[in-house]
Design a protein around this motif. Structure first.
Motif, PDB file in Angstrom:
ATOM      1  N   LEU A   1      42.324   6.915  37.769  1.00  0.00           N
ATOM      2  CA  LEU A   1      42.081   6.937  39.214  1.00  0.00           C
ATOM      3  C   LEU A   1      43.295   7.458  39.980  1.00  0.00           C
ATOM      4  CD1 LEU A   1      40.082   3.644  39.668  1.00  0.00           C
ATOM      5  CD2 LEU A   1      39.222   5.973  39.816  1.00  0.00           C
ATOM      6  N   ALA A   2      44.488   7.125  39.514  1.00  0.00           N
ATOM      7  CA  ALA A   2      45.702   7.653  40.146  1.00  0.00           C
ATOM      8  C   ALA A   2      45.789   9.164  39.959  1.00  0.00           C
ATOM      9  CB  ALA A   2      46.937   6.977  39.559  1.00  0.00           C
ATOM     10  N   LEU A   3      45.375   9.641  38.806  1.00  0.00           N
ATOM     11  CA  LEU A   3      45.362  11.068  38.552  1.00  0.00           C
ATOM     12  C   LEU A   3      44.350  11.773  39.453  1.00  0.00           C
ATOM     13  CD1 LEU A   3      46.724  13.099  36.676  1.00  0.00           C
ATOM     14  CD2 LEU A   3      44.843  12.768  35.091  1.00  0.00           C
ATOM     15  N   ARG A   4      43.216  11.125  39.702  1.00  0.00           N
ATOM     16  CA  ARG A   4      42.211  11.699  40.605  1.00  0.00           C
ATOM     17  C   ARG A   4      42.769  11.830  42.018  1.00  0.00           C
ATOM     18  NH1 ARG A   4      38.666  10.065  44.451  1.00  0.00           N
ATOM     19  NH2 ARG A   4      39.373   7.934  44.250  1.00  0.00           N
ATOM     20  N   VAL A   5      43.483  10.829  42.468  1.00  0.00           N
ATOM     21  CA  VAL A   5      44.092  10.886  43.797  1.00  0.00           C
ATOM     22  C   VAL A   5      45.135  12.004  43.853  1.00  0.00           C
ATOM     23  CG1 VAL A   5      45.544   9.619  45.426  1.00  0.00           C
ATOM     24  CG2 VAL A   5      43.616   8.478  44.324  1.00  0.00           C
TER      25      VAL A   5
ATOM     26  N   SER B   1      41.967  -2.389  33.524  1.00  0.00           N
ATOM     27  CA  SER B   1      42.360  -1.473  32.464  1.00  0.00           C
ATOM     28  C   SER B   1      43.461  -0.530  32.963  1.00  0.00           C
ATOM     29  CB  SER B   1      41.150  -0.669  32.016  1.00  0.00           C
ATOM     30  OG  SER B   1      41.529   0.347  31.146  1.00  0.00           O
ATOM     31  N   GLN B   2      44.518  -0.422  32.179  1.00  0.00           N
ATOM     32  CA  GLN B   2      45.607   0.486  32.533  1.00  0.00           C
ATOM     33  C   GLN B   2      45.143   1.937  32.482  1.00  0.00           C
ATOM     34  OE1 GLN B   2      48.652  -0.133  33.667  1.00  0.00           O
ATOM     35  NE2 GLN B   2      48.242  -2.319  33.666  1.00  0.00           N
ATOM     36  N   ARG B   3      44.277   2.250  31.537  1.00  0.00           N
ATOM     37  CA  ARG B   3      43.768   3.611  31.432  1.00  0.00           C
ATOM     38  C   ARG B   3      42.906   3.962  32.646  1.00  0.00           C
ATOM     39  NH1 ARG B   3      41.785   4.423  25.232  1.00  0.00           N
ATOM     40  NH2 ARG B   3      43.836   4.846  24.336  1.00  0.00           N
TER      41      ARG B   3
ATOM     42  N   ALA C   1      37.684   7.494  34.358  1.00  0.00           N
ATOM     43  CA  ALA C   1      37.869   6.147  34.907  1.00  0.00           C
ATOM     44  C   ALA C   1      36.593   5.327  34.743  1.00  0.00           C
ATOM     45  CB  ALA C   1      38.264   6.219  36.375  1.00  0.00           C
ATOM     46  N   LEU C   2      35.435   5.952  34.961  1.00  0.00           N
ATOM     47  CA  LEU C   2      34.173   5.256  34.757  1.00  0.00           C
ATOM     48  C   LEU C   2      34.005   4.851  33.298  1.00  0.00           C
ATOM     49  CD1 LEU C   2      31.388   4.327  35.811  1.00  0.00           C
ATOM     50  CD2 LEU C   2      30.558   6.610  35.237  1.00  0.00           C
ATOM     51  N   PHE C   3      34.346   5.740  32.391  1.00  0.00           N
ATOM     52  CA  PHE C   3      34.254   5.438  30.963  1.00  0.00           C
ATOM     53  C   PHE C   3      35.136   4.249  30.596  1.00  0.00           C
ATOM     54  CE2 PHE C   3      36.076   6.021  26.712  1.00  0.00           C
ATOM     55  CZ  PHE C   3      34.922   5.893  25.949  1.00  0.00           C
ATOM     56  N   PHE C   4      36.381   4.256  31.067  1.00  0.00           N
ATOM     57  CA  PHE C   4      37.291   3.161  30.742  1.00  0.00           C
ATOM     58  C   PHE C   4      36.859   1.858  31.399  1.00  0.00           C
ATOM     59  CE2 PHE C   4      40.499   6.705  30.149  1.00  0.00           C
ATOM     60  CZ  PHE C   4      40.393   6.674  28.774  1.00  0.00           C
ATOM     61  N   MET C   5      36.243   1.938  32.586  1.00  0.00           N
ATOM     62  CA  MET C   5      35.748   0.733  33.237  1.00  0.00           C
ATOM     63  C   MET C   5      34.568   0.148  32.459  1.00  0.00           C
ATOM     64  SD  MET C   5      34.272   0.154  37.071  1.00  0.00           S
ATOM     65  CE  MET C   5      32.775   1.052  36.765  1.00  0.00           C
ATOM     66  N   MET C   6      33.657   1.002  32.032  1.00  0.00           N
ATOM     67  CA  MET C   6      32.481   0.526  31.304  1.00  0.00           C
ATOM     68  C   MET C   6      32.843   0.028  29.912  1.00  0.00           C
ATOM     69  SD  MET C   6      30.129   0.748  33.473  1.00  0.00           S
ATOM     70  CE  MET C   6      28.666   0.486  32.525  1.00  0.00           C
ATOM     71  N   ARG C   7      33.853   0.609  29.322  1.00  0.00           N
ATOM     72  CA  ARG C   7      34.291   0.208  27.986  1.00  0.00           C
ATOM     73  C   ARG C   7      34.882  -1.191  28.001  1.00  0.00           C
ATOM     74  NH1 ARG C   7      38.823   3.443  24.792  1.00  0.00           N
ATOM     75  NH2 ARG C   7      39.012   2.049  23.014  1.00  0.00           N
ATOM     76  N   GLY C   8      35.534  -1.539  29.076  1.00  0.00           N
ATOM     77  CA  GLY C   8      36.072  -2.889  29.237  1.00  0.00           C
ATOM     78  C   GLY C   8      37.428  -3.074  28.600  1.00  0.00           C
ATOM     79  N   ASN C   9      37.906  -4.304  28.702  1.00  0.00           N
ATOM     80  CA  ASN C   9      39.216  -4.677  28.176  1.00  0.00           C
ATOM     81  C   ASN C   9      39.073  -5.463  26.888  1.00  0.00           C
ATOM     82  OD1 ASN C   9      40.528  -3.523  30.345  1.00  0.00           O
ATOM     83  ND2 ASN C   9      40.472  -5.396  31.545  1.00  0.00           N
TER      84      ASN C   9
END
Length: 75
Positions: A43-47, A36-38, A19-27
């Protein structure tokens, strides 16, 4: 049981790192306001992994596979 808990923690940390990687990568530049959907999926998978770990610990305790150690007893 120790291996299951360690594997669950590893899965939780891996999905958090994803999730951090996808957040930093951006849209894509077309729509920067949409999250980002990814990232949301990670994050849903982490929960889900966290809830699964909690349920596994409760079931293991009820079945007698694990027992409290008494390290946190209040006097």
């Amino acid at each position: 049981m120790t291996y299951l808990v360690a594997l669950a923690f590893l899965a939780i940390l891996t999905s958090l790192a994803a999730a951090l990687f996808f957040m930093m990568r951006g849209n894509k530049p077309q729509d920067p306001t949409q999250p980002s959907q990814r990232m949301a999926r990670a994050l849903a998978l982490r929960v889900a992994f966290s809830i699964l770990l909690f349920v596994c610990i409760l079931v293991s305790w009820q079945l007698g596979w694990i027992s409290p150690s008494g390290a946190l007893q209040v006097q």
